[in-house]
Design a protein around this motif. Structure first.
Motif, PDB file in Angstrom:
ATOM      1  N   LYS A  66       0.810  -1.209   0.000  1.00 22.46           N
ATOM      2  CA  LYS A  66       0.000   0.000   0.000  1.00 22.46           C
ATOM      3  C   LYS A  66       0.850   1.269   0.000  1.00 22.46           C
ATOM      4  O   LYS A  66       0.573   2.223  -0.754  1.00 22.46           O
ATOM      5  N   VAL A  67       1.891   1.292   0.831  1.00 25.06           N
ATOM      6  CA  VAL A  67       2.597   2.554   1.060  1.00 25.06           C
ATOM      7  C   VAL A  67       3.798   2.776   0.148  1.00 25.06           C
ATOM      8  O   VAL A  67       4.152   3.928  -0.125  1.00 25.06           O
ATOM      9  N   ARG A  68       4.422   1.707  -0.339  1.00 25.08           N
ATOM     10  CA  ARG A  68       5.653   1.917  -1.100  1.00 25.08           C
ATOM     11  C   ARG A  68       5.441   2.731  -2.383  1.00 25.08           C
ATOM     12  O   ARG A  68       6.277   3.612  -2.700  1.00 25.08           O
ATOM     13  N   PRO A  69       4.346   2.538  -3.133  1.00 20.93           N
ATOM     14  CA  PRO A  69       4.145   3.394  -4.315  1.00 20.93           C
ATOM     15  C   PRO A  69       3.945   4.863  -3.974  1.00 20.93           C
ATOM     16  O   PRO A  69       4.113   5.733  -4.837  1.00 20.93           O
ATOM     17  N   ILE A  85      10.693 -16.543   2.533  1.00 20.38           N
ATOM     18  CA  ILE A  85       9.745 -16.045   1.535  1.00 20.38           C
ATOM     19  C   ILE A  85       9.269 -14.645   1.893  1.00 20.38           C
ATOM     20  O   ILE A  85       9.083 -13.793   1.013  1.00 20.38           O
ATOM     21  N   ASP A  86       9.068 -14.365   3.188  1.00 18.07           N
ATOM     22  CA  ASP A  86       8.654 -13.027   3.609  1.00 18.07           C
ATOM     23  C   ASP A  86       9.723 -11.996   3.266  1.00 18.07           C
ATOM     24  O   ASP A  86       9.420 -10.878   2.828  1.00 18.07           O
ATOM     25  N   ARG A  87      10.983 -12.364   3.477  1.00 19.42           N
ATOM     26  CA  ARG A  87      12.076 -11.443   3.183  1.00 19.42           C
ATOM     27  C   ARG A  87      12.145 -11.156   1.681  1.00 19.42           C
ATOM     28  O   ARG A  87      12.298 -10.006   1.262  1.00 19.42           O
ATOM     29  N   ILE A  88      12.037 -12.210   0.877  1.00 16.60           N
ATOM     30  CA  ILE A  88      12.121 -12.057  -0.569  1.00 16.60           C
ATOM     31  C   ILE A  88      10.985 -11.184  -1.085  1.00 16.60           C
ATOM     32  O   ILE A  88      11.200 -10.246  -1.862  1.00 16.60           O
ATOM     33  N   VAL A  89       9.761 -11.479  -0.632  1.00 15.03           N
ATOM     34  CA  VAL A  89       8.604 -10.695  -1.082  1.00 15.03           C
ATOM     35  C   VAL A  89       8.731  -9.251  -0.618  1.00 15.03           C
ATOM     36  O   VAL A  89       8.478  -8.308  -1.380  1.00 15.03           O
ATOM     37  N   GLY A  90       9.150  -9.055   0.623  1.00 15.09           N
ATOM     38  CA  GLY A  90       9.311  -7.701   1.145  1.00 15.09           C
ATOM     39  C   GLY A  90      10.334  -6.898   0.368  1.00 15.09           C
ATOM     40  O   GLY A  90      10.106  -5.730   0.038  1.00 15.09           O
ATOM     41  N   LEU A  91      11.467  -7.505   0.056  1.00 13.58           N
ATOM     42  CA  LEU A  91      12.492  -6.817  -0.723  1.00 13.58           C
ATOM     43  C   LEU A  91      12.009  -6.543  -2.145  1.00 13.58           C
ATOM     44  O   LEU A  91      12.304  -5.500  -2.725  1.00 13.58           O
ATOM     45  N   GLU A  92      11.249  -7.480  -2.719  1.00 11.42           N
ATOM     46  CA  GLU A  92      10.683  -7.271  -4.059  1.00 11.42           C
ATOM     47  C   GLU A  92       9.744  -6.071  -4.068  1.00 11.42           C
ATOM     48  O   GLU A  92       9.662  -5.335  -5.059  1.00 11.42           O
ATOM     49  N   LEU A  93       9.046  -5.863  -2.956  1.00  9.41           N
ATOM     50  CA  LEU A  93       8.082  -4.770  -2.871  1.00  9.41           C
ATOM     51  C   LEU A  93       8.734  -3.437  -2.500  1.00  9.41           C
ATOM     52  O   LEU A  93       8.051  -2.423  -2.413  1.00  9.41           O
ATOM     53  N   GLY A  94      10.064  -3.457  -2.263  1.00 12.86           N
ATOM     54  CA  GLY A  94      10.765  -2.195  -2.044  1.00 12.86           C
ATOM     55  C   GLY A  94      11.223  -1.923  -0.635  1.00 12.86           C
ATOM     56  O   GLY A  94      11.629  -0.790  -0.336  1.00 12.86           O
ATOM     57  N   ALA A  95      11.206  -2.920   0.250  1.00 13.16           N
ATOM     58  CA  ALA A  95      11.779  -2.714   1.585  1.00 13.16           C
ATOM     59  C   ALA A  95      13.283  -2.499   1.437  1.00 13.16           C
ATOM     60  O   ALA A  95      13.917  -3.028   0.520  1.00 13.16           O
ATOM     61  N   LEU A 153      13.500   5.304  -7.308  1.00 12.02           N
ATOM     62  CA  LEU A 153      14.087   4.164  -6.617  1.00 12.02           C
ATOM     63  C   LEU A 153      14.091   4.449  -5.125  1.00 12.02           C
ATOM     64  O   LEU A 153      14.063   5.607  -4.708  1.00 12.02           O
ATOM     65  N   THR A 154      14.139   3.400  -4.315  1.00  9.94           N
ATOM     66  CA  THR A 154      14.284   3.590  -2.876  1.00  9.94           C
ATOM     67  C   THR A 154      15.711   4.041  -2.586  1.00  9.94           C
ATOM     68  O   THR A 154      16.595   3.973  -3.444  1.00  9.94           O
ATOM     69  N   SER A 155      15.965   4.481  -1.358  1.00  9.49           N
ATOM     70  CA  SER A 155      17.304   4.961  -1.010  1.00  9.49           C
ATOM     71  C   SER A 155      18.346   3.860  -1.154  1.00  9.49           C
ATOM     72  O   SER A 155      19.468   4.110  -1.614  1.00  9.49           O
ATOM     73  N   THR A 156      17.993   2.636  -0.787  1.00  9.94           N
ATOM     74  CA  THR A 156      18.943   1.535  -0.903  1.00  9.94           C
ATOM     75  C   THR A 156      19.195   1.182  -2.360  1.00  9.94           C
ATOM     76  O   THR A 156      20.334   0.957  -2.780  1.00  9.94           O
ATOM     77  N   GLN A 157      18.131   1.139  -3.165  1.00  3.96           N
ATOM     78  CA  GLN A 157      18.291   0.875  -4.592  1.00  3.96           C
ATOM     79  C   GLN A 157      19.162   1.947  -5.244  1.00  3.96           C
ATOM     80  O   GLN A 157      20.004   1.637  -6.101  1.00  3.96           O
ATOM     81  N   PHE A 158      18.976   3.196  -4.849  1.00  2.17           N
ATOM     82  CA  PHE A 158      19.798   4.289  -5.359  1.00  2.17           C
ATOM     83  C   PHE A 158      21.271   4.016  -5.072  1.00  2.17           C
ATOM     84  O   PHE A 158      22.132   4.159  -5.957  1.00  2.17           O
ATOM     85  N   SER A 159      21.581   3.622  -3.844  1.00  2.00           N
ATOM     86  CA  SER A 159      22.969   3.400  -3.450  1.00  2.00           C
ATOM     87  C   SER A 159      23.583   2.209  -4.168  1.00  2.00           C
ATOM     88  O   SER A 159      24.763   2.224  -4.520  1.00  2.00           O
ATOM     89  N   VAL A 160      22.779   1.168  -4.404  1.00  2.00           N
ATOM     90  CA  VAL A 160      23.269   0.017  -5.166  1.00  2.00           C
ATOM     91  C   VAL A 160      23.604   0.441  -6.596  1.00  2.00           C
ATOM     92  O   VAL A 160      24.681   0.125  -7.122  1.00  2.00           O
ATOM     93  N   LEU A 161      22.681   1.168  -7.216  1.00  2.00           N
ATOM     94  CA  LEU A 161      22.907   1.618  -8.586  1.00  2.00           C
ATOM     95  C   LEU A 161      24.113   2.547  -8.659  1.00  2.00           C
ATOM     96  O   LEU A 161      24.906   2.478  -9.616  1.00  2.00           O
ATOM     97  N   GLU A 162      24.282   3.403  -7.673  1.00  2.00           N
ATOM     98  CA  GLU A 162      25.437   4.304  -7.653  1.00  2.00           C
ATOM     99  C   GLU A 162      26.739   3.510  -7.679  1.00  2.00           C
ATOM    100  O   GLU A 162      27.671   3.833  -8.435  1.00  2.00           O
ATOM    101  N   GLN A 163      26.826   2.474  -6.867  1.00  2.00           N
ATOM    102  CA  GLN A 163      28.044   1.655  -6.841  1.00  2.00           C
ATOM    103  C   GLN A 163      28.283   0.979  -8.189  1.00  2.00           C
ATOM    104  O   GLN A 163      29.414   0.929  -8.692  1.00  2.00           O
ATOM    105  N   LEU A 164      27.215   0.450  -8.781  1.00  2.00           N
ATOM    106  CA  LEU A 164      27.356  -0.215 -10.084  1.00  2.00           C
ATOM    107  C   LEU A 164      27.814   0.768 -11.156  1.00  2.00           C
ATOM    108  O   LEU A 164      28.670   0.451 -11.990  1.00  2.00           O
TER     109      LEU A 164
END
Length: 228
Positions: A66-69, A85-95, A153-164
């Motif tokens: 609900k909130v991530r978008p 499975i909870d961790r995988i789904v949560g990370l897929e949803l943008g945690a 992107l989320t803050s973590t996704q931003f930082s991952v992309l920055e490193q790449l």
């Protein structure tokens, strides 16, 4: 003062964390069910949200959907030990990260500080614009454009992309990405970086004909500049 929203139906655990984080000059507010958590996130801005997955409906996964978008606020999930499975789904949803319960408050504090460092980096370092392929990343405004189009992107996704992008054309290992972005050693069962990269790849591929992120099997990832 850092503000933390804790969405968890375990009231004793919430009070324990409130007292612990008070010593660290952090203010904790509570929401003891998913509905109240969604309302709290929509009503006020928090620096970090700590979200328990195992709650009566709406559970943490439903809250995240609900909130991530609507918000890029850093979200750390609390998951039952062994519930991959909870961790995988949560990370897929943008945690941004996860921690198993029961958890040590000091370990949670370390995760919170790590995610705050990622979101606040633009205030402490000289702004920089990185261009790689069809992607432009601005470390000052923490914005990303693909072919001139702004993407979210989320803050973590931003930082991952920055490193790449900083290592464009070179292979960067999962171990290095985990240490540089998540501030911890890579655990053999930790798929956080994989899920963050997967989410980034989906967003980039929707906006570019170039498959910018290449998986190097059993090693890590490579940001490529041109379609191979």
């Amino acid at each position: 003062m850092t503000t933390i929203l804790l969405i968890d139906d375990d009231k004793e655990f919430c009070l324990l964390l409130k007292e612990f984080f008070k010593i660290e000059d952090m203010e904790v507010t509570f929401a003891h069910d998913g509905k109240a958590g969604i309302e709290a996130m929509q009503a006020a801005r928090h620096d970090v949200v700590v979200l328990d997955i195992m709650m009566p409906p709406p559970n943490g996964i439903e809250v995240l959907k609900k909130v991530r978008p609507q918000s890029n606020v850093p979200i750390i999930m609390l998951t039952a030990r062994g519930e991959d499975i909870d961790r995988i789904v949560g990370l897929e949803l943008g945690a941004d990260d996860y921690l198993s319960k029961p958890c040590n408050p000091r370990e949670l504090l370390a995760r919170i500080r790590a995610v705050l460092r990622r979101t606040q980096l633009s205030n402490t370092e000289q702004p920089e614009v990185i261009n790689a392929g069809q992607v432009t990343l601005n470390t000052g405004t923490r914005t990303i454009t693909v072919n001139g189009k702004l993407i979210e992107l989320t803050s973590t996704q931003f930082s991952v992309l920055e490193q790449l992008m900083r290592h464009a054309g070179k292979v960067i290992t999962k171990e290095d990405l985990t240490e540089k972005v998540l501030d911890r050693k890579l655990d053999s069962f930790d798929r956080s970086i994989d899920m963050h990269v997967s989410n980034i790849r989906k967003v980039l591929n929707r906006n570019s004909e170039i498959q910018h992120i290449k998986t190097i099997r059993n090693v890590g990832y490579q940001f490529v500049l041109e379609q191979e």
